[in-house]
Design an enzyme around this catalytic site. Structure first.
Site, PDB file in Angstrom:
ATOM      1  N   TYR A   1       0.821  -1.217   0.000  1.00 15.30           N
ATOM      2  CA  TYR A   1       0.000   0.000   0.000  1.00 15.30           C
ATOM      3  C   TYR A   1       0.856   1.269   0.000  1.00 15.30           C
ATOM      4  CZ  TYR A   1      -3.964  -3.059   1.161  1.00 15.30           C
ATOM      5  OH  TYR A   1      -4.917  -4.038   1.156  1.00 15.30           O
TER       6      TYR A   1
ATOM      7  N   LYS B   1       3.815 -15.278   1.809  1.00  6.28           N
ATOM      8  CA  LYS B   1       3.819 -16.184   0.664  1.00  6.28           C
ATOM      9  C   LYS B   1       5.277 -16.375   0.249  1.00  6.28           C
ATOM     10  CE  LYS B   1       0.769 -17.012  -2.101  1.00  6.28           C
ATOM     11  NZ  LYS B   1       0.185 -18.352  -2.392  1.00  6.28           N
TER      12      LYS B   1
ATOM     13  N   ASP C   1      -2.484 -17.946   1.867  1.00  8.33           N
ATOM     14  CA  ASP C   1      -3.678 -18.567   1.277  1.00  8.33           C
ATOM     15  C   ASP C   1      -4.136 -19.758   2.120  1.00  8.33           C
ATOM     16  OD1 ASP C   1      -1.277 -19.722   0.487  1.00  8.33           O
ATOM     17  OD2 ASP C   1      -2.034 -20.428  -1.443  1.00  8.33           O
TER      18      ASP C   1
ATOM     19  N   ASP D   1      -4.830  -7.108   5.986  1.00  9.79           N
ATOM     20  CA  ASP D   1      -6.074  -6.418   5.677  1.00  9.79           C
ATOM     21  C   ASP D   1      -7.171  -7.453   5.412  1.00  9.79           C
ATOM     22  OD1 ASP D   1      -7.849  -4.472   4.984  1.00  9.79           O
ATOM     23  OD2 ASP D   1      -6.831  -3.823   3.152  1.00  9.79           O
TER      24      ASP D   1
ATOM     25  N   ASP E   1     -10.161  -9.016   8.297  1.00 12.53           N
ATOM     26  CA  ASP E   1     -11.595  -8.880   7.994  1.00 12.53           C
ATOM     27  C   ASP E   1     -12.280 -10.242   7.988  1.00 12.53           C
ATOM     28  OD1 ASP E   1     -11.573  -6.177   7.837  1.00 12.53           O
ATOM     29  OD2 ASP E   1     -12.384  -6.045   5.810  1.00 12.53           O
TER      30      ASP E   1
END
Ligand code: NAD
Length: 373
Positions: free
Chosen positions: A143, A194, A227, A251, A255
């Protein structure tokens, strides 16, 4: 009451001031019944600041925030300010606070209260007793990484690009927060990235492992690809205690985890910066929810996310673990007694439920604190 605890309260817009009013009752209770006082300053932020000062966060407010031991934040935004220019949007006030306070570690607990178990989208036997803490790196990663932007490439096609970038020290400081927190919980950290396909993931895993060996070998450290973690959070979330991950994965995963618990109105958060010479970190505490313009001013807002944010503040900024436990216990008991704001009523059984508004919920918490004490 004079104290050496400096607190800046920023209620903000919409339901922010409404839920903050209920937390003020608990602050007053703590002052009179437990001698836990604060030197409180209060100010405007977001749309309220825009209306008063023409900016979503005044410089003087920023200065007070930097000097405070903790900031307790409500929520910002609303339709009144939807069409203001980008740099003046109410949310920019919150982003400025996070940036200038360098709040790099975002703590998002996902805890399931027994009384609300039916509000989860998962089966009760999977989420019963769930208590996870996700720590998301908040000030770096994709970001913020440069270069970023869009251009027309050599083939004449428009392309856009972002850069995922982490330094070793950025990884180490957020992992240190995770290890320290784990020591106060179940002593387990799951670090997630990852590393199979990303260079930043490889560095993340190396630095987490190195820091663990150097300073935190008493804590159990495991690694999981992001994942796989997304899948395991739904399959068997009870296996996790503290999860630490980067900005982008954090993020998404935080959530996802929060939805295991039911309503937005129940979810607190903390954002922490680096420790100063005395070991104290800059910190901002806020509910996950926004200003909820659809219910603002109607006395319907659930004040428990703000209440639980205040409890996190007691625990993490002021080392008042017993008082934080007391507030969390009061929330648990009030829910168990059947008190529900409208957002907690969807689905499930309604036997023995007492539908209440914002103020009644706040009053019920204070009454329960009296009973517990
Ligand atoms: P929201 O979180 O404000 O509301 C989403 C839904 O959840 C609404 O139906 C609302 O009524 C309900 N809800 C939220 N908090 C609740 C509570 N405590 N009790 C009962 N119900 C609650 O998100 P949104 O509608 O997408 O955004 C509204 C405004 O808030 C926008 O201006 C947005 O930019 C802003 N926002 C601010 C923050 C923040 O201040 N940190 C975060 C998210 C959104």
């Amino acid at each position: 009451m004079a104290s050496n605890r400096n607190l800046l309260v920023l209620p903000g817009d919409g339901i922010g001031p409404e839920v903050m009013n209920e937390v003020r009752k608990i602050i007053a209770w703590m002052g009179s019944k437990r001698a836990v006082g604060f030197d409180i300053q209060e100010d405007v932020v977001g749309g309220a600041a825009l209306d008063r000062h023409g900016v979503p966060l005044a410089d003087a407010t920023m200065k007070t925030a930097l000097e405070a031991d903790a900031v307790l934040f409500g929520s910002v935004g609303g339709p009144k300010w939807d069409n203001v220019e980008f740099d003046k949007k109410p949310e920019r006030g919150l982003l400025r606070l996070r940036k200038e306070m360098d709040l790099f570690a975002n703590l998002r607990p996902a805890k399931v209260f027994d009384a609300l178990i039916d509000a989860s989208s998962l089966k009760p036997e999977i989420v019963k007793g769930l208590d996870i803490m996700i720590i998301r790196e908040l000030t770096s990663g994709v970001y913020f990484g440069e270069p970023r932007g869009r251009h027309t490439n050599a083939r004449g096609e428009v392309e856009a690009f972002d850069t995922q970038r982490y330094t070793a020290s950025e990884i180490r400081r957020v992992c240190a927060v995770a290890f320290e927190l784990a020591r106060k919980r179940k002593n387990k950290v799951m670090s997630s990235e990852k590393a199979n396909v990303m260079h930043t993931g490889v560095l993340w895993r190396e630095e987490a492992t190195r820091l663990h060996k150097e300073k935190y070998s008493d804590v159990k450290l495991e690694h999981m690809y992001a994942d796989a973690l997304a899948m395991q959070l739904l399959r068997s979330p009870g296996q996790f205690d503290v999860i630490v991950t980067d900005n982008l994965f954090g993020d998404i995963l935080s959530d996802e985890a929060s939805m295991l618990t039911g309503s937005l109105g129940m979810l607190p958060s903390a954002s922490l910066g680096a420790p100063d010479a005395t070991g104290r970190r800059k910190a901002l505490y806020e509910p996950i929810h926004g200003s909820a313009p659809d219910i603002a001013g109607k006395g319907l807002a659930n004040p428990l996310a703000e209440t639980l944010s205040y409890a996190m503040m007691l625990r993490y900024s002021f080392d008042l673990g017993n008082e934080a436990d007391l507030v969390e216990k009061a929330v648990e008991n009030v829910l168990a007694a059947g008190y529900r704001t409208a957002d907690l009523l969807g689905g499930g059984k309604h036997d023995g439920v007492k539908k209440v508004g914002t103020q009644e919920m706040g009053d019920a918490i204070v009454k329960e604190l009296d009973r517990l004490a």
